[in-house]
Scaffold this active site. Structure first.
Site, short mmCIF file in Angstrom:
data_model
loop_
_atom_site.label_atom_id
_atom_site.label_comp_id
_atom_site.label_asym_id
_atom_site.label_seq_id
_atom_site.Cartn_x
_atom_site.Cartn_y
_atom_site.Cartn_z
N THR A 251 32.04 42.12 35.46
CA THR A 251 31.40 42.78 34.16
C THR A 251 32.01 42.40 32.81
O THR A 251 31.67 42.74 31.83
CB THR A 251 31.71 44.34 34.67
OG1 THR A 251 33.00 44.50 34.83
CG2 THR A 251 30.62 44.81 35.57
N ARG B 26 41.66 56.15 37.69
CA ARG B 26 42.63 56.79 36.95
C ARG B 26 42.12 58.40 36.99
O ARG B 26 43.11 59.37 36.84
CB ARG B 26 42.43 56.32 35.51
CG ARG B 26 43.33 55.16 35.29
CD ARG B 26 43.03 54.27 34.20
NE ARG B 26 41.75 53.50 34.14
CZ ARG B 26 41.26 52.98 33.37
NH1 ARG B 26 41.96 52.59 32.41
NH2 ARG B 26 40.05 52.10 33.67
N LYS C 12 41.57 51.47 47.76
CA LYS C 12 41.43 50.03 47.25
C LYS C 12 42.89 49.34 46.94
O LYS C 12 43.38 49.94 46.20
CB LYS C 12 40.60 49.77 46.13
CG LYS C 12 40.37 48.46 45.88
CD LYS C 12 39.09 48.29 44.63
CE LYS C 12 39.47 48.80 43.09
NZ LYS C 12 40.40 47.27 42.47
N LYS D 154 39.09 39.20 45.97
CA LYS D 154 37.84 38.33 45.54
C LYS D 154 38.14 36.77 45.91
O LYS D 154 38.30 35.75 45.11
CB LYS D 154 37.60 38.45 43.90
CG LYS D 154 37.40 39.96 43.60
CD LYS D 154 37.15 39.99 42.06
CE LYS D 154 36.89 41.40 41.69
NZ LYS D 154 37.88 42.48 41.72
N ASP E 238 40.56 43.98 47.90
CA ASP E 238 39.99 43.51 46.62
C ASP E 238 40.61 42.31 46.01
O ASP E 238 41.20 42.28 45.01
CB ASP E 238 39.40 44.75 45.56
CG ASP E 238 38.72 44.07 44.52
OD1 ASP E 238 37.62 43.40 44.88
OD2 ASP E 238 38.61 44.70 43.38
N ASP F 209 36.86 29.94 47.65
CA ASP F 209 37.46 28.67 48.15
C ASP F 209 36.82 27.93 49.01
O ASP F 209 35.64 28.53 48.98
CB ASP F 209 39.09 29.19 48.73
CG ASP F 209 39.97 28.11 48.57
OD1 ASP F 209 39.74 26.86 48.52
OD2 ASP F 209 41.22 28.67 48.14
#
Ligand code: C5P
Length: 232
Positions: A118, A210, A31, A60, A58, A63
């Site tokens: 989130t 991570r 990603k 997002k 990614d 528009d």
């Protein structure tokens, strides 16, 4: 079979390439998010593709429909495999994104919709005029709306994926971050699930950063997660 995607949360193309080389054959999907893309641009997507890996871009998109349609086309030309849009961009925007993806046929990007970030709670939703719905209700409503209008799938938290995968049509993709192997550092993630839990609940793709990137042996960490996923 659910797939493992490693979040390339690094700042330079060199770091990204070094991480991918270290992880080697254990992972074939990465990603690229706003941080890395804003720093390095499309060249970093090309670099990851040149290493033979799949890319989840990614960014997002949110528009007007024409702009999103053209941005999806640009992603398709780069060979991006998954990309994200905001479902609140509206149905014409979602449909335009899907139409652009379909121009590339089977090899085109799959469109994933973000429902509610989130990071937002009920008060944040009220601030932007979304009243009378809890975040969970808003997630469910936007998920159905996005898929109805052509999104191939959704980005969702491990807490949401079970209900969404039961209520949406078969074949919908569910891409789930916030995954932590048992015993791993949780970091700033608040609602985590183990890889096995997420797969059991219907996740088709897990995004892990991570726990793999910061591991002493990233390839071994990735293999362990894949084994846990395969064991479900
Ligand atoms: O390091 P970690 O496994 O927490 O990384 C998860 C990745 O998924 C990060 O790139 C993060 O931005 C992304 N993500 C997330 N939670 C969301 C949406 C995206 O953790 N709700």
């Amino acid at each position: 079979m659910s797939q493992l995607i490693v979040a390339l949360d690094v700042q330079t193309r060199e770091e990204a390439v070094a991480k991918i080389r270290t992880i080697g054959e254990a992972v074939d999907f990465y990603k690229i998010g706003l941080e890395l893309f804003t720093a390095e641009g499309p060249d970093v997507v090309k670099a990851v593709k040149d290493l033979g890996k799949k890319v989840f871009l990614d960014l997002k998109f949110h528009d007007i429909p024409r702009t999103v349609e053209r941005a999806v086309k640009s992603g398709g030309k780069l060979g991006v495999d998954l990309l994200t849009i905001h479902s609140v961009g509206g149905k014409a925007m979602i449909q335009a994104a899907r139409a652009a993806a379909d121009e590339f046929g089977e090899r085109g990007p799959r469109i994933l919709a973000v429902t509610v970030l989130t990071s937002l709670d009920q008060g944040d939703l009220a601030d932007v005029g979304i009243l009378g719905r809890t975040p969970a209700e808003q997630v469910a409503a936007m998920a159905g709306f996005a898929v109805l209008n052509g999104a191939h799938g959704l980005v969702c938290s491990p807490r949401e994926v079970g209900a969404l995968s039961r209520s949406l049509k078969a074949g919908t993709l569910f891409v789930t971050p916030g995954v932590r192997p048992a015993g791993a550092e949780v970091g700033d993630q608040k609602r985590v699930a183990t890889p096995a839990d997420a797969v059991r609940d219907g996740a088709t793709h897990l995004v892990v950063g991570r726990p793999i990137l910061a591991a002493a042996d990233p390839a071994a960490a990735a293999r362990a997660i894949r084994e846990e996923m395969a064991g479900v």
